[in-house]
Each structure stands twice: as structure tokens, then as C-alpha cells.
Design a protein around this motif. Structure first.
Motif, short mmCIF file in Angstrom:
data_model
loop_
_atom_site.label_atom_id
_atom_site.label_comp_id
_atom_site.label_asym_id
_atom_site.label_seq_id
_atom_site.Cartn_x
_atom_site.Cartn_y
_atom_site.Cartn_z
N ALA A 150 0.83 -1.21 0.00
CA ALA A 150 0.00 0.00 0.00
C ALA A 150 0.86 1.26 0.00
CB ALA A 150 -0.93 0.00 1.21
N ILE A 151 1.97 1.23 0.75
CA ILE A 151 2.87 2.39 0.78
C ILE A 151 3.48 2.63 -0.58
CG2 ILE A 151 5.04 3.25 1.73
CD1 ILE A 151 4.32 1.93 4.37
N VAL A 152 3.90 1.56 -1.25
CA VAL A 152 4.50 1.70 -2.59
C VAL A 152 3.49 2.29 -3.57
CG1 VAL A 152 5.44 0.42 -4.55
CG2 VAL A 152 6.20 -0.13 -2.24
N LEU A 153 2.25 1.80 -3.54
CA LEU A 153 1.22 2.34 -4.41
C LEU A 153 0.94 3.81 -4.10
CD1 LEU A 153 -1.30 -0.64 -4.54
CD2 LEU A 153 0.24 0.11 -6.35
N PHE A 154 0.93 4.14 -2.81
CA PHE A 154 0.69 5.53 -2.40
C PHE A 154 1.82 6.44 -2.90
CE2 PHE A 154 0.98 8.84 1.01
CZ PHE A 154 -0.17 9.53 0.65
N ILE A 155 3.07 5.96 -2.81
CA ILE A 155 4.21 6.75 -3.30
C ILE A 155 4.09 6.96 -4.81
CG2 ILE A 155 6.70 6.73 -3.65
CD1 ILE A 155 6.99 5.29 -1.01
N CYS A 156 3.74 5.90 -5.54
CA CYS A 156 3.57 6.04 -6.99
C CYS A 156 2.51 7.07 -7.34
CB CYS A 156 3.22 4.68 -7.60
SG CYS A 156 4.52 3.44 -7.51
N PHE A 157 1.39 7.03 -6.61
CA PHE A 157 0.30 7.97 -6.87
C PHE A 157 0.73 9.41 -6.59
CE2 PHE A 157 -3.29 10.43 -5.16
CZ PHE A 157 -4.11 10.45 -6.27
N MET A 158 1.38 9.62 -5.44
CA MET A 158 1.75 10.97 -5.05
C MET A 158 2.89 11.53 -5.92
SD MET A 158 -0.31 11.84 -2.67
CE MET A 158 0.47 13.30 -1.99
N GLU A 159 3.81 10.67 -6.35
CA GLU A 159 4.91 11.16 -7.19
C GLU A 159 4.45 11.54 -8.58
OE1 GLU A 159 7.96 11.90 -6.38
OE2 GLU A 159 7.65 11.32 -4.29
N ARG A 183 0.58 25.99 -1.47
CA ARG A 183 -0.48 25.08 -1.04
C ARG A 183 -0.22 23.63 -1.45
NH1 ARG A 183 -1.59 29.79 -0.49
NH2 ARG A 183 -3.28 30.62 0.79
N ILE A 184 0.34 23.41 -2.62
CA ILE A 184 0.63 22.02 -2.98
C ILE A 184 1.86 21.51 -2.23
CG2 ILE A 184 -0.42 22.30 -5.25
CD1 ILE A 184 2.35 22.41 -6.47
N THR A 185 2.76 22.42 -1.82
CA THR A 185 3.92 21.99 -1.03
C THR A 185 3.49 21.54 0.36
OG1 THR A 185 5.32 23.55 -2.25
CG2 THR A 185 6.21 22.67 -0.21
N VAL A 186 2.42 22.13 0.89
CA VAL A 186 1.89 21.67 2.18
C VAL A 186 1.49 20.20 2.08
CG1 VAL A 186 0.00 21.93 3.82
CG2 VAL A 186 1.15 23.95 2.92
N ILE A 187 0.81 19.84 1.00
CA ILE A 187 0.41 18.44 0.80
C ILE A 187 1.63 17.56 0.58
CG2 ILE A 187 -0.98 16.90 -0.61
CD1 ILE A 187 -2.75 19.28 -1.32
N GLY A 188 2.60 18.06 -0.23
CA GLY A 188 3.80 17.28 -0.48
C GLY A 188 4.62 17.04 0.78
N ALA A 189 4.75 18.07 1.63
CA ALA A 189 5.50 17.92 2.87
C ALA A 189 4.80 16.94 3.82
CB ALA A 189 5.66 19.28 3.55
N ALA A 190 3.46 17.01 3.88
CA ALA A 190 2.72 16.06 4.72
C ALA A 190 2.90 14.63 4.22
CB ALA A 190 1.24 16.44 4.74
N TYR A 191 2.90 14.46 2.91
CA TYR A 191 3.10 13.13 2.31
C TYR A 191 4.48 12.57 2.65
CZ TYR A 191 5.39 10.79 -1.65
OH TYR A 191 6.20 10.01 -2.44
N LEU A 192 5.53 13.40 2.52
CA LEU A 192 6.87 12.95 2.86
C LEU A 192 7.00 12.61 4.35
CD1 LEU A 192 9.18 15.40 0.84
CD2 LEU A 192 8.80 12.98 0.42
N THR A 193 6.38 13.41 5.19
CA THR A 193 6.44 13.16 6.63
C THR A 193 5.79 11.84 6.99
OG1 THR A 193 6.35 15.56 7.01
CG2 THR A 193 5.88 14.13 8.88
#
Length: 453
Positions: A235-244, A382-392
Motif C-alpha cells: 500500500a505504501i509503494v502504491l501511495f508513493i507512486c500515486f503521489m509522485e 499550497r501544494i507543497t503543504v500536501i507534499g511535505a505532509a506526504y513525505l512526513t
């Protein structure tokens, strides 16, 4: 309606792979270069005792050395000639990139085009040599005194000759990897430097999987928990693929032009990645947090009881251990800070707005110039807020699994991010080569039909 290129891309299949001779040559070259890298990781530095070094490596686990060792496939623990890997080159590249955004002189060189890019690359190579030499000298000095308190000696004959030989060997190994990465980029498939880092990380993957299943076999981990771990990793791998792959596409419109079909307005999209900073924030945050732990380990943990400063250093070591609340909080804060900082370095709203204005492009409803710059900054923040939360989330989840639940998940979030990103980029380049091969076949068929007429 899909374009001809989209239709051709959707019809790509691996049956065309056998006919793509150039692609096969590139893949074989890439594989051979990575094998050379793995073989070099087992060539030790001259004057180092591998047996004693292995014992010392087991005593100093958990510091920043483990973090960088995961990027070299164990070469740092073995103190091979490529012990530093390509990390000095990456550090020099980041420093040059940051300096370019801060220094007007370097920024002017960057705007010179191809010649400016070559000059900046040369500065990066000089910086790589300097960083490798400094790090190599400290590693050589540290090896001589490393383990003295435990009665172990990793260096057979300490002295100036060993230090000079170690520095020369490490500089040569790093420069060779840098050259090998450039060769992979030009003659192989994918980004060479990224593939070398990925090869080092993947080298630990079989051991991680074996340890995980061995824990399930011996009963250390409940079978149901083992299944949940595997499902969570997928699930984490799929989530990374989606977010990247996630983008915020901004519509760009250009002035109307006269064409064969009449007056038409040209439109395009400016894609802004959700995670513009990539894997740089976790790497920087981890390095800063693990540095105090490594310093106390090199000191032999002998600072306690000598002074108040020594007690404070060891207390800091305890606070910043893996899985502690202070470590998790500072790690998250570091990732968020570097996400915004590096995004501001990579994407310059003022420069992008000026380029659009120069070529006549504009965002519908937004005036060119200052208003466009403000709009870019508004969207990017605003999109960096989402990106930073995703990385965290991605980086803290493995830490939580290891510390709170006792799961031996040895591959960290940063390593997982690098592996998934590099794999996606390599697969995309392979698809591009296959697409180009199919276009070449179509052109050849069109020429043959034209001759028969």
C-alpha cells in the motif's frame, strides 16, 4: 479525442522489446555498470583489517553511518574504495544548486545555456573532489582511533602513509562512480547516479525479506501481523507512486495565430509536481538528526562523568535515538522545513512569470508579470503543504513500525522513496525508447510505401 502519439503510446507492449536492439544494448550496459559498482564495494581500503572492522561496525550501529551505509550497499561498513559512494557528488550538486540561487554571479552563469551548465558541472566536480578528500581524511583518522577503548584496531599500520593512501583511494573510488554514473546516463537507461544509489539500497533488500520471513517462521512475529506488514508495504509503494505522479496543471494560453484551419489560440499546461523537492528533505533532516549520535560513537562513549557538557551530549544521544518522541517531532519538522526551502530553490515563480511574459503566454484571468508571480507562489505554497505532509507520513511510518510495534522493517522511508522514484523514472525511459523504436518502424514503412508508388 486522443492524439496519434497517445494512441501509439497506449499500444506499447513488451513484444516489441526483442526488436529494439539499441534499447537492449543500453540495458546490458546499465546492468554491467551496476555489477562493476557492486564488485568495487567489496574491494577494501589498503591497510584495513576487515575482521576487526566488522566487529567495530556491529558496535556502532544506529548512527549516521548506518544511514549512509544503506546508500552504498554495505560498502561503508566494509570500508571499500567506494565507501563514500556518490554522496559527496550529490552534496556538491546540492551546494552548487543552492549557491546558484543565492549568488548573482553563479545565477548569471546558469543563464548562459549549455556553456553555463558545463561550467557549473565542472564546479560540482571540483567540489566533489574537495568533499571526498576532507571526508576521506577524517575517516582515515577516525579509523586509526576507532575502537581503541574496546581494544580493537581496524588499521594494521596507522600513520601518515595510511591516511594519504586512504584519501587517494576514496577520492579515486568516488570519482570513478561519478564517471560511471555519467556513462550510464549517456549510454544506458535512466539516471546513472540515481541507479547507483538504488543498487546500493536494493542490495540490502534480500536480507531484509529473509529476516522478516525468518521472524515469522520462528514465531517472533505473528503470521497475521506478517501478512499485514506485506500488505502495508504494498500500500505504501502504491501511495508513493500515486503521489509522485500527482501534478497541479496550470493552464497557459498564448496569443491567437493564423493557421490553415483559421485563427486559433494555442494552449498548454505548466505541470507543478505535488512533491517538487523529491527525496532531499528526508536526507537532510536525517543527516542533521543522526550527527550527534555518530559524534558520541566516534568518541567511544567516554564523555560521561567527565563534565557537564559530556553528560549533556549523552543525554542528547538518548533523546535523539530512533523512535523517541523528540526524534520523531524533530524529524517531521526538518522534513517540512526542507520541503519548503528546497522547493523555493528549485522553482522560481519570478523567473517563470518573466519567461511567460517574454513569450506572450499568460494564465486566463491573471495579468502577466507580478500578478502571475503571486499566483504561482500561491499555488506552489499550497501544494507543497500536501507534499511535505506526504513525505512526513512516508518517512515516519517505518520509524513507528520499528520502535512502537517492534517490527524489523529495515528499509526506511527515504530508501523506499528513492527505490520507487528511480524505478518509475527508469520504466518511463524504457517506454520512451520503445515508443521511439515504434515511430522509427512507422517512418520506415511510410518510406517503403512511398517508393512502391
Amino acid at each position: 479525442m486522443a492524439s496519434a502519439a497517445d494512441q501509439l503510446a497506449s499500444s506499447l507492449n513488451l513484444s516489441k522489446f526483442g526488436k529494439a536492439t539499441e534499447l537492449k544494448k543500453r540495458l546490458w550496459f546499465t546492468l554491467g555498470a551496476l555489477i562493476v559498482f557492486r564488485l568495487l564495494s567489496y574491494v577494501p581500503l589498503p591497510g584495513v583489517d576487515p575482521t576487526q572492522l566488522n566487529l567495530l561496525a556491529q558496535q556502532t550501529s544506529g548512527g549516521v553511518l548506518d544511514f549512509f551505509n544503506s546508500f552504498t550497499g554495505g560498502a561503508l561498513n566494509r570500508m571499500s574504495v567506494v565507501a563514500l559512494g556518490v554522496m559527496p557528488y550529490i552534496t556538491a550538486s546540492i551546494v552548487v544548486q543552492l549557491a546558484t540561487s543565492l549568488s548573482p554571479q553563479l545565477n548569471a552563469i546558469k543563464k548562459e545555456g549549455e556553456s553555463g551548465r558545463k561550467r557549473l558541472n565542472q564546479y560540482t566536480r571540483y567540489g566533489t573532489v574537495g568533499l571526498t578528500a576532507v571526508q576521506g581524511w577524517f575517516i582515515a583518522v577516525g579509523l586509526e582511533s576507532f575502537g581503541a577503548s574496546a581494544g580493537l584496531q581496524a588499521v594494521i599500520e596507522p600513520g601518515l602513509l595510511f591516511r594519504v593512501g586512504a584519501v587517494i583511494s576514496l577520492v579515486g573510488g568516488t570519482l570513478f562512480l561519478m564517471w560511471l554514473g555519467e556513462q550510464i546516463t549517456s549510454r544506458g537507461v535512466g539516471n546513472g547516479i540515481s541507479l547507483i544509489i538504488m543498487a546500493g539500497i536494493v542490495a540490502h533488500l534480500p536480507m531484509t525479506v529473509v529476516q522478516l520471513f525468518e521472524s515469522g517462521r520462528t514465531g517472533t512475529i505473528d503470521p497475521l501481523r506478517l501478512v499485514l506488514i506485506i500488505a502495508a508495504v504494498c500500500a505504501i509503494v502504491l501511495f508513493i507512486c500515486f503521489m509522485e505522479r500527482a501534478q497541479r496543471r496550470i493552464l497557459i494560453q498564448y496569443p491567437k495565430r493564423q493557421t490553415a484551419r483559421g485563427v486559433q489560440a494555442e494552449r498548454s499546461h505548466l505541470p507543478l509536481k505535488l512533491n517538487t523537492a523529491g527525496v532531499i528533505p528526508p536526507i537532510f533532516a536525517s543527516s542533521l538528526l543522526l550527527l550527534p549520535l555518530t559524534i558520541t560513537q566516534f568518541a567511544g562513549n567516554m564523555t560521561a562523568g567527565e563534565s557537564q557538557w559530556g553528560d549533556f551530549v549523552l543525554s542528547l544521544n538518548l533523546w535523539l535515538r530512533h523512535g523517541s518522541p523528540v526524534y520523531m517531532a524533530l524529524y517531521a519538522a526538518g522534513i517540512i522545513f526542507f520541503s519548503f526551502f528546497y522547493t523555493a530553490v528549485v522553482f522560481n515563480p519570478e523567473e517563470t512569470a518573466d519567461n511567460l511574459k517574454r513569450y506572450g503566454g499568460f494564465i486566463p484571468g491573471i495579468r502577466p508579470g507580478k500578478n502571475t508571480e503571486t499566483y504561482f507562489d500561491y499555488v506552489l505554497t499550497r501544494i507543497t503543504v500536501i507534499g511535505a505532509a506526504y513525505l512526513t507520513i512516508i518517512c515516519l511510518l517505518p520509524e513507528y513500525l520499528v520502535s512502537a510495534m517492534g517490527i524489523p522493517f529495515l528499509m526506511g522511508g527515504t530508501s523506499l522513496l528513492i527505490v520507487v522514484n528511480v524505478t518509475m523514472d527508469t520504466v518511463t525511459q524504457i517506454q520512451s525508447h520503445l515508443l521511439a523504436h515504434q515511430y522509427g518502424d512507422l517512418i520506415k514503412k511510410a518510406k517503403l510505401k512511398g517508393r512502391t508508388r
